[in-house]
Motif scaffolding. Structure first.
Motif, short mmCIF file in Angstrom:
data_model
loop_
_atom_site.label_atom_id
_atom_site.label_comp_id
_atom_site.label_asym_id
_atom_site.label_seq_id
_atom_site.Cartn_x
_atom_site.Cartn_y
_atom_site.Cartn_z
N GLY A 5 -0.75 0.99 -6.35
CA GLY A 5 -1.44 -0.05 -7.20
C GLY A 5 -0.61 -1.49 -7.03
O GLY A 5 0.35 -1.45 -7.74
N TYR B 174 -2.03 0.35 -0.08
CA TYR B 174 -3.30 0.23 1.16
C TYR B 174 -3.68 -1.14 1.11
O TYR B 174 -3.29 -1.82 2.20
CB TYR B 174 -4.27 1.20 0.55
N ALA C 175 -1.97 5.03 -9.62
CA ALA C 175 -3.49 5.18 -10.18
C ALA C 175 -4.24 4.83 -9.13
O ALA C 175 -4.04 4.39 -8.00
CB ALA C 175 -3.57 4.32 -11.50
N LYS D 30 -9.55 7.93 6.23
CA LYS D 30 -10.41 8.96 5.34
C LYS D 30 -10.72 10.26 6.21
O LYS D 30 -10.79 11.23 5.58
CB LYS D 30 -11.71 8.08 5.04
N VAL E 107 -8.68 -6.49 -3.27
CA VAL E 107 -9.85 -5.89 -2.52
C VAL E 107 -10.67 -5.07 -3.68
O VAL E 107 -10.14 -4.65 -4.65
CB VAL E 107 -9.54 -4.95 -1.30
N GLY F 118 -4.92 -4.00 -5.23
CA GLY F 118 -4.17 -5.08 -4.62
C GLY F 118 -3.28 -5.74 -5.97
O GLY F 118 -3.15 -4.94 -6.90
N LEU G 46 -3.86 -5.21 -9.94
CA LEU G 46 -3.70 -3.74 -10.19
C LEU G 46 -2.11 -3.47 -10.39
O LEU G 46 -1.77 -2.62 -11.19
CB LEU G 46 -4.34 -2.88 -9.46
C1 LIG Z 1 -11.10 0.59 0.72
C2 LIG Z 1 -10.55 1.70 -0.02
C3 LIG Z 1 -11.03 2.90 0.00
C4 LIG Z 1 -10.13 3.77 -0.72
N1 LIG Z 1 -10.61 5.25 -0.82
C5 LIG Z 1 -9.83 5.99 -1.52
C6 LIG Z 1 -10.06 7.56 -1.56
O1 LIG Z 1 -10.93 7.90 -0.72
N2 LIG Z 1 -9.48 8.36 -2.34
C7 LIG Z 1 -8.65 7.83 -3.29
O2 LIG Z 1 -8.21 8.53 -3.99
N3 LIG Z 1 -8.31 6.44 -3.46
C8 LIG Z 1 -8.92 5.65 -2.60
N4 LIG Z 1 -8.62 4.11 -2.34
C9 LIG Z 1 -7.43 3.77 -3.64
C10 LIG Z 1 -6.24 3.61 -3.12
O3 LIG Z 1 -5.67 4.83 -2.49
C11 LIG Z 1 -5.15 3.21 -4.22
O4 LIG Z 1 -5.01 4.13 -5.16
C12 LIG Z 1 -5.76 1.86 -4.61
O5 LIG Z 1 -6.38 1.08 -3.70
C13 LIG Z 1 -4.43 0.93 -5.31
O6 LIG Z 1 -3.53 0.87 -4.26
P1 LIG Z 1 -3.19 -0.57 -3.54
O7 LIG Z 1 -3.23 -1.56 -4.51
O8 LIG Z 1 -1.80 -0.45 -2.93
O9 LIG Z 1 -4.54 -0.81 -2.68
C14 LIG Z 1 -9.33 3.38 -1.74
C15 LIG Z 1 -8.64 2.06 -1.71
C16 LIG Z 1 -9.60 1.19 -0.99
C17 LIG Z 1 -9.01 -0.07 -1.11
#
Ligand SMILES: Cc1cc2nc3c(=O)[nH]c(=O)nc-3n(C[C@H](O)[C@H](O)[C@H](O)COP(=O)(O)O)c2cc1C
Length: 348
Positions: free
Chosen positions: A290, A312, A239, A66, A109, A262, A265
């Motif tokens: 996602g 992430y 997304a 961040k 998460v 996670g 999604l």
């Molecule tokens: C702890 C956490 C903080 C996040 N902070 C942001 C953020 O500041 N800005 C943003 O656009 N997305 C943020 N996201 C969303 C992620 O960038 C991503 O779109 C979402 O987690 C889906 O991807 P994943 O399933 O691989 O985690 C955050 C996700 C998590 C888990």
């Protein structure tokens, strides 16, 4: 065989509050004590995003770094690009803790962080000091939770950070702050885009990309995407996290408020990606995020129309060895299907 220290670190990290575990991870990365992943990407993984060559299409999603503390380390962890932020104009504390919850049974998460960050000045001084990473680079922008004029926040941030990145993401889809979703009103989104179009960028204009929420119905999605295309947006990220709670979640914290990310999604965000691809018909690159936790997941996103993929939550469960595994599996899938490259799939 490559030794993966995360196998040993994970039980300890997962015994801590997720945010404390994350802070420890960032400190370890800053100190340079996290071993890098194997170097060198298979040439079939190379592609181009917003005019920049990437050695692979796997990116670190917003929210991990961040405050731009470790982005320069992410190339060594195997990523082809990295997105820092969300950054807001002024520092803000975010929502009260605890605000991040693991759902291990679901590979998921829930977070309701609400953009805690050190603010634009702190991020800019880090970017100035450390420069660009050797990989693709995006900066995720957000408005302050108590801002009287969220559009003005975005315009100010975009001007400020334009010289530092390949692309800037307008996060108009955060489920966790009061004004995080005001731009899901197409009229307000159009106004924001018009204000950005009026900016005099000079030579420094980066690609402008919008990140959408999966929690919109089809009619609204179509209006939002049409509005973005009409304003000549350069790309769309599909997304953000979802407020939805699939009935089959097993994790004990599934009831917590916030955005779910996670594995659960993956399906909804991939279906949304395919729909956005249908509406955009290849007019702009799409970045898919996602629930990516394997090469097959990444491949499915690419085949559904993405030019690149981010993750992430997968890292929380698999560490950065997951990035190496995804790339290895992607190469095997490309070979299986006789596809010469990622770039070729993206162009289809
Ligand atoms: C702890 C956490 C903080 C996040 N902070 C942001 C953020 O500041 N800005 C943003 O656009 N997305 C943020 N996201 C969303 C992620 O960038 C991503 O779109 C979402 O987690 C889906 O991807 P994943 O399933 O691989 O985690 C955050 C996700 C998590 C888990």
């Amino acid at each position: 065989m490559f030794f993966d220290p995360y196998v040993f670190a994970k039980p300890f990290l997962h015994s801590l509050d997720p945010e404390d575990a994350h802070e420890l991870t960032l400190c370890a990365l800053e100190l340079g004590v996290v071993p890098g992943q194997p170097r060198g990407d298979d040439p079939v993984l190379a592609t181009t995003l917003f005019g920049r060559r990437l050695s692979n299409p796997i990116g670190l999603a917003a929210g991990f770094d961040k405050n731009a503390r470790v982005y320069e380390r992410m190339g060594a962890q195997g990523f082809g690009f990295v997105e820092v932020g969300g950054v807001t104009p002024l520092p803000q504390r975010g929502n009260p803790r605890p605000r991040v919850f693991r759902l291990p049974e679901d590979g998921a998460v829930i977070n309701r962080m609400g953009f805690p960050n050190e603010g634009a000045a702190a991020m800019e001084s880090r970017l100035r000091r450390k420069g660009r990473p050797g990989i693709g680079f995006g900066i995720n922008l957000a408005s302050n939770a108590d801002s009287a004029d969220p559009a003005d926040d975005f315009v100010g941030l975009a001007r400020r950070f334009a010289p530092y990145a390949d692309y800037l993401t307008l996060d108009v889809s955060c489920p966790n702050t009061a004004n995080g979703q005001v731009f899901q009103d197409p009229a307000r989104l159009a106004d924001l885009l018009a204000r950005l179009a009026a900016v005099e960028w000079g030579a420094a204009r980066p690609a402008l990309v919008a990140k959408l929420s999966p929690d919109v119905d089809d009619a609204l999605l179509e209006r939002l995407v049409t509005t973005l295309l009409g304003a000549r947006i350069d790309g769309i990220i599909v997304a953000n996290t979802t407020r939805a709670r699939p009935a089959d979640l097993r994790g004990a914290r599934a009831h917590e408020a916030g955005g779910l990310s996670g594995t659960p999604l993956f399906g909804p965000s991939t279906a949304m990606l395919a729909r956005v691809r249908e509406i955009t018909a290849g007019a702009v690159p799409l970045i898919a995020v996602g629930g990516v936790a394997s090469g097959a997941d990444a491949y499915a996103k690419l085949c559904a129309g993405a030019s690149a993929v981010q993750l992430y939550t997968g890292l929380i469960y698999g560490g950065t060895a997951l990035v190496t595994r995804i790339k290895r599996e992607l190469v095997a899938l490309l070979r299986r299907d006789g596809s010469p490259s990622i770039a070729e799939i993206a162009a289809r």
